[in-house]
Design a protein around this motif. Sequence first.
Motif: not given
Length: 369
Positions: A67-87
């Motif tokens: 949730a905190a990362w989502d708040a940061l993406w909103e402030d930055l105006g872009r996302t620096h997260y790549v969801e690949t899944g975790m194995l």
Amino acid sequence: MRVIVVGAGIVGLSAAWWLRRLGHEPIVLDQGPIPNPECSSFDRHRLIRLAHSAGDGRGVIIHEAYAAWDALWEDLGRTHYVETGMLMTARDPTDWAVSCRAQFDRLGTAYEIWDRDRLAARFPYLALTERDWGLYSAQGGALLADRILADLAAWLARHGVALRPHTPVVRLDGRAALLADKERVEGDAVVSAAGAWSGRVLPHLAHELTPKRAIVTYLEPPAEVAAAWAASPCYLDFGGTSDLYLVPPMHGCGLKFGAGAHSRPAAPDEPRRLRPDEPDSLLDHLRPYIRDLEHYRVLETRVCWTCDSPDERFRCGVRDDGVVYAAACSGQMFKFGAVIGHRLAEAATGAIDGTALARWAVGEWPRAM
């Protein structure tokens, strides 16, 4: 409030971001440039995942981190997260995936069990035994660490936050930081997020904090498995005792892996130089799990630092003189950096006390603050 933040890694910059959002006046001090390529946070990417072993409180607070990362993406105006899944793969009853599955069951977290045939069909690069199976979580992937730090520092500068690079701190008290040149930077509160250097500015914790030197290697897979790697999840563990993790190629970066078993205690000021044998000795940890590893090309090998505690739990709290701190990342601080920064900002401004902060950081006070 005027709040002195010591350390411009992910936790310090996040604390300053939250303080500014809350209307306060943070001042960020770092011994190097901002962002600092020698800080514990700096690399091309860091893993984020729901999977934590049974009894690890970080499995409770990880949802707040997202949730905190989502708040940061909103402030930055872009996302620096790549969801690949975790194995994770496992082959023995003592492998880490077994404990993580128990934690998933206890917390009601969704996951999938993949048998050996499914692993072999999807991931032809794996060297599997007949006992291998996989634990898969769809939520998880990589945070693009160096891009996050650069954008966060730029956001702070745009919003009037004072960033003071090349400003080494030698001592803290509840309202000031004493610098190496004897200058005293004063404020209403002090936050320490000094990473591998925490034991120096937080001497009351020095006996619990062990700076460790680790290396990570970036590889180019052979052409015949390049497509399979490009569609791969991140790997959190392969079983055994090497404590391996792996990030597939993404955003122009090669296939990255590291091994916790390869790290060693070292002073954080030690030069970031590789010994000639280190790339090959790190690869030795991966050879039992990846087929034809001799056909992979080494692109780069990097030195990084962590700060470990004996039980691998965070050390967060408020010192008797009022200094608010977070330390002992044990290699896991980045994924929690945005939310730990939030909690440090709350503690510095009196919204929570040191007991609440310490209990929250180990998962004993979830979402009750």
